[in-house]
Design a protein around this motif. Structure first.
Motif, mmCIF file in Angstrom:
data_model
loop_
_atom_site.group_PDB
_atom_site.id
_atom_site.type_symbol
_atom_site.label_atom_id
_atom_site.label_comp_id
_atom_site.label_asym_id
_atom_site.label_seq_id
_atom_site.Cartn_x
_atom_site.Cartn_y
_atom_site.Cartn_z
ATOM 1 N N PRO A 109 -9.335 -24.617 18.162
ATOM 2 C CA PRO A 109 -9.908 -25.942 18.412
ATOM 3 C C PRO A 109 -10.407 -26.571 17.115
ATOM 4 N N THR A 110 -10.236 -27.863 16.969
ATOM 5 C CA THR A 110 -10.707 -28.551 15.774
ATOM 6 C C THR A 110 -10.851 -30.045 16.051
ATOM 7 N N GLY A 111 -11.554 -30.736 15.162
ATOM 8 C CA GLY A 111 -11.721 -32.171 15.291
ATOM 9 C C GLY A 111 -10.477 -32.921 14.838
ATOM 10 N N TYR A 112 -10.353 -34.139 15.317
ATOM 11 C CA TYR A 112 -9.175 -34.934 14.974
ATOM 12 C C TYR A 112 -9.514 -36.419 15.087
ATOM 13 N N ALA A 113 -8.589 -37.244 14.642
ATOM 14 C CA ALA A 113 -8.664 -38.695 14.840
ATOM 15 C C ALA A 113 -7.243 -39.232 14.867
ATOM 16 N N ARG A 114 -7.063 -40.329 15.567
ATOM 17 C CA ARG A 114 -5.755 -40.992 15.563
ATOM 18 C C ARG A 114 -5.831 -42.239 14.686
ATOM 19 N N VAL A 115 -4.853 -42.386 13.814
ATOM 20 C CA VAL A 115 -4.697 -43.611 13.026
ATOM 21 C C VAL A 115 -3.265 -44.089 13.220
ATOM 22 N N GLU A 116 -3.116 -45.188 13.927
ATOM 23 C CA GLU A 116 -1.807 -45.726 14.272
ATOM 24 C C GLU A 116 -0.979 -44.651 14.975
ATOM 25 N N ASP A 117 0.157 -44.267 14.413
ATOM 26 C CA ASP A 117 1.037 -43.307 15.087
ATOM 27 C C ASP A 117 0.956 -41.915 14.479
ATOM 28 N N LYS A 118 -0.218 -41.588 13.943
ATOM 29 C CA LYS A 118 -0.422 -40.261 13.361
ATOM 30 C C LYS A 118 -1.720 -39.653 13.869
ATOM 31 N N LEU A 119 -1.715 -38.334 14.032
ATOM 32 C CA LEU A 119 -2.922 -37.593 14.372
ATOM 33 C C LEU A 119 -3.400 -36.883 13.120
ATOM 34 N N LEU A 120 -4.664 -37.112 12.762
ATOM 35 C CA LEU A 120 -5.256 -36.469 11.600
ATOM 36 C C LEU A 120 -6.085 -35.282 12.077
ATOM 37 N N ILE A 121 -5.787 -34.104 11.525
ATOM 38 C CA ILE A 121 -6.453 -32.856 11.918
ATOM 39 C C ILE A 121 -7.322 -32.400 10.761
ATOM 40 N N HIS A 122 -8.566 -32.077 11.067
ATOM 41 C CA HIS A 122 -9.566 -31.785 10.029
ATOM 42 C C HIS A 122 -9.956 -30.315 10.044
ATOM 43 N N GLY A 123 -10.235 -29.770 8.862
ATOM 44 C CA GLY A 123 -10.716 -28.400 8.805
ATOM 45 C C GLY A 123 -11.081 -27.977 7.403
ATOM 46 N N SER A 124 -11.474 -26.726 7.279
ATOM 47 C CA SER A 124 -11.878 -26.156 6.001
ATOM 48 C C SER A 124 -10.667 -25.700 5.206
ATOM 49 N N GLN A 125 -10.755 -25.796 3.893
ATOM 50 C CA GLN A 125 -9.696 -25.315 3.009
ATOM 51 C C GLN A 125 -9.462 -23.825 3.207
ATOM 52 N N ALA A 126 -10.509 -23.118 3.649
ATOM 53 C CA ALA A 126 -10.398 -21.670 3.839
ATOM 54 C C ALA A 126 -9.788 -21.294 5.187
ATOM 55 N N SER A 127 -9.533 -22.291 6.055
ATOM 56 C CA SER A 127 -9.015 -22.008 7.388
ATOM 57 C C SER A 127 -7.593 -21.468 7.322
ATOM 58 N N ARG A 128 -7.365 -20.336 7.948
ATOM 59 C CA ARG A 128 -6.018 -19.759 7.993
ATOM 60 C C ARG A 128 -5.065 -20.710 8.700
ATOM 61 N N MET A 129 -5.562 -21.377 9.750
ATOM 62 C CA MET A 129 -4.724 -22.313 10.479
ATOM 63 C C MET A 129 -4.231 -23.427 9.583
#
Length: 225
Positions: free
Chosen positions: A56-76
């Protein structure tokens, strides 16, 4: 073969075509966008070395793209940055559907499933714009009040961009659907509506004296934001 469609409706693909209860499906871009805009958390499914993960993680939609946010250290996020195929889901729960039989109990919901390949947002200006969008998605006007990310924080943060090209929505609304012979039972049946509601703001105990919550906090509505 994928059907031809205009920009307002996404093409159905073998991965997005609903096999079960296809009448609940929607490929309308506005419907999909409205569900994404109301949610807060997405679940990202992917595989690394044959092992499945759902994060699970935070996100936002900008036009026709989904932006997924996380830490640089995240394996995902490190894995996704390498171009691994992903499946992203967002679900909004609107009510509990209580039927006359246990079998027909259900939920009213709106959900979106997106398939695709996410790519990292690396340009500094684009990354700042993406972080602004993520902040505004959570609570509007907050970005202008707070300290922005410094260079160290930018390096520690990863943002991925996923095109919303292969996606579908699935929606259930309305009362329970019981077997005809059960409608005469003297058992209450119906829907218990559910919605996300903001409580009263709780100030940080280390808050500087005489700082009141801004209007966008005091009157925050997570649905109408």
């Amino acid at each position: 073969m994928e059907e031809e469609t205009d920009g307002s409706r996404l093409r159905e693909t073998p991965r997005t075509t609903l096999k079960r209860l296809p009448k609940r499906a929607s490929y309308d871009r506005e419907v999909i966008n409205s569900i994404l805009d109301e949610g807060f958390i997405c679940h990202v499914g992917f595989a690394v070395e044959g092992k499945p993960f759902v994060i699970p993680t935070g996100y936002a939609r900008v036009e026709d793209k989904l932006l997924i946010h996380g830490s640089q250290a995240s394996r995902m996020l490190r894995s996704l940055s390498e171009g691994i195929e992903v499946c992203v889901t967002v679900t909004l729960l609107d009510g509990l559907v209580l039927a006359r039989s246990a079998f027909h109990h259900s939920m009213n919901y709106r959900s979106v499933v997106i398939f695709g390949r996410a790519t990292p947002v690396e340009d500094r200006t684009a990354k700042m714009s993406a972080l602004f969008a993520l902040s505004e998605h959570i609570i509007r006007h907050r970005w202008s009040d707070v300290r922005g990310p410094n260079e160290s924080e930018l390096r520690q943060t990863t943002v991925l961009s996923l095109p919303i090209d292969e996606a579908s929505a699935k929606i259930r609304t309305g009362p329970p659907l019981d077997d005809e012979e059960d409608y005469g039972m003297e058992v209450w049946a119906g829907v218990v509506p559910l919605r996300l509601v903001a409580g009263r703001p709780i100030s940080d105990p280390r808050l500087v004296a005489d700082v009141d919550p801004p209007d966008y906090v005091a009157n925050y509505d997570p649905v109408k934001r």
